[in-house]
Design an enzyme around this catalytic site. Structure first.
Site, PDB file in Angstrom:
ATOM      1  N   ARG A 197       6.870  21.032  23.800  1.00  0.00           N
ATOM      2  CA  ARG A 197       6.079  19.827  24.011  1.00  0.00           C
ATOM      3  C   ARG A 197       4.631  20.229  23.967  1.00  0.00           C
ATOM      4  O   ARG A 197       3.838  20.053  25.105  1.00  0.00           O
ATOM      5  CB  ARG A 197       6.392  19.230  25.685  1.00  0.00           C
ATOM      6  CG  ARG A 197       7.729  18.583  25.512  1.00  0.00           C
ATOM      7  CD  ARG A 197       8.026  17.210  24.642  1.00  0.00           C
ATOM      8  NE  ARG A 197       9.346  16.744  24.417  1.00  0.00           N
ATOM      9  CZ  ARG A 197      10.272  17.208  23.749  1.00  0.00           C
ATOM     10  NH1 ARG A 197      10.047  17.989  22.601  1.00  0.00           N
ATOM     11  NH2 ARG A 197      11.498  16.720  23.725  1.00  0.00           N
ATOM     12  N   SER A 221       8.635   9.800  29.529  1.00  0.00           N
ATOM     13  CA  SER A 221       8.968  10.973  30.196  1.00  0.00           C
ATOM     14  C   SER A 221       7.809  11.526  31.179  1.00  0.00           C
ATOM     15  O   SER A 221       6.828  12.116  30.375  1.00  0.00           O
ATOM     16  CB  SER A 221       9.893  12.006  29.281  1.00  0.00           C
ATOM     17  OG  SER A 221      10.957  11.534  29.019  1.00  0.00           O
ATOM     18  N   GLU A 248       4.339  16.283  31.616  1.00  0.00           N
ATOM     19  CA  GLU A 248       4.343  15.863  30.189  1.00  0.00           C
ATOM     20  C   GLU A 248       3.451  14.961  29.932  1.00  0.00           C
ATOM     21  O   GLU A 248       2.720  14.923  28.872  1.00  0.00           O
ATOM     22  CB  GLU A 248       5.896  15.565  29.803  1.00  0.00           C
ATOM     23  CG  GLU A 248       6.151  15.259  28.374  1.00  0.00           C
ATOM     24  CD  GLU A 248       7.601  15.134  27.767  1.00  0.00           C
ATOM     25  OE1 GLU A 248       7.519  14.021  27.013  1.00  0.00           O
ATOM     26  OE2 GLU A 248       8.443  15.784  28.334  1.00  0.00           O
TER      27      GLU A 248
END
Length: 308
Positions: free
Chosen positions: A180, A229, A299
């Site tokens: 990520r 998310s 995130e």
């Protein structure tokens, strides 16, 4: 009352050949999935990559630049963003295409649309994009992934424009991908990318994409105002399981709530501020840390300043 001094007349005067749109003190909340946040001092929507390069080359270096996509993985704080916010969109950045086993896409192309373009050409391997609610620019910046696949698994190269207006092309290796995250220079603004697909049966590709979509709709609060998310999965753990175990399912701060359907999603129940959402996220992080000793990492990108 405007939060920021109006820079638009000054910028227009300094950039007579500019073709894109400049707006001063423009609300950003309508451009984010959470529907919260303050304004941009200047919101610039370039006509195409050449227009973007011209703008950046002429923009004074002391003016901050922030890039946003469709706002799906983003919290804009209530005090807004000083400087220039660049939003890529339209025909200049949203096109997709295929050539052999190569799939090309502008950075404003929706991830889902890129998966569909690949499928239409009989190219598999990009089905995971069908379940990611963002654009290719964001996917490049954060190595977006789902269902066991990531951007790094399919990217050939990406084109970008630097703060001085110069064009750059980065190979997959030069992107510096990790979980990520991309190690590419944060000042680079991605404009397009090329991906490698795998020739496959169209029906099989469509079946995979349908399964991705079914999973998303049954397991995630896709009908809510959410940013996707919220936290990265720690090594060896699922963030939602840690959040649930810490007793945070349904937890509220103001108008923000931890989703009952999926604990790694925060939602705006209708009256939340950006501060509510960020405070809720930090509360969840603190409770998880206290419960199991693991510190969750955001995130979702949080930008701008708090409201005074």
């Amino acid at each position: 009352m405007a939060l920021f001094p109006d820079l638009v007349p000054e910028l227009k005067a300094a950039m007579p050949q500019l073709r894109g749109r400049l707006l001063g003190n423009e609300p950003l909340a309508p451009l984010t999935w959470f529907r919260v946040g303050g304004p941009a001092q200047v919101l610039f929507t370039p006509a195409d990559a050449d227009d973007l390069g011209y703008f950046l080359a002429a923009l004074p270096r002391d003016i901050d630049v922030t890039v946003v996509g469709v706002g799906s993985n983003l919290i804009v704080r209530d005090g807004g963003l000083p400087g220039v916010v660049i939003r890529l969109g339209g025909r200049g950045f949203g096109e997709t295409g295929t050539d052999g086993d190569v799939v090309s896409a502008g950075s404003a192309a929706l991830d889902k649309r890129v998966a569909e373009a690949a499928a239409a050409a009989g190219l598999g391997g990009l089905e995971f994009y069908h379940g990611i609610p963002g654009t290719i620019g964001g996917a490049l910046r954060m190595n977006a992934g789902a269902n066991g696949r990531e951007t790094k698994d399919v990217l050939i190269d990406a084109s970008a424009i630097a703060r001085d207006g110069t064009l750059h092309r980065l190979s997959n290796a030069e992107m510096g991908f990790s979980y990520r995250h991309s190690g590419a220079d944060p000042a680079l603004i991605f404009t397009s990318a090329r991906f490698r697909g795998e020739p496959m049966d169209r029906a099989a590709i469509r079946a995979r994409m349908d399964e991705v979509q079914r999973h998303r709709e049954t397991a995630q609060p896709v009908r809510e105002k959410t940013g996707g998310s919220t936290f990265k999965n720690p090594p060896g753990h699922s963030a939602w399981k840690l959040i649930d175990a810490a007793g945070c399912r349904g937890l509220r701060v103001g108008g923000a709530q931890v989703s009952e359907m999926h604990c790694n999603f925060l939602i705006n129940t209708g009256s939340a501020t950006a501060q509510d959402i960020e405070t809720l996220g930090d509360t969840v992080r603190a409770r998880v840390k206290e419960h199991c000793g693991i510190e969750l990492q955001w995130e979702i990108k949080r930008i701008g300043r708090a409201l005074d």
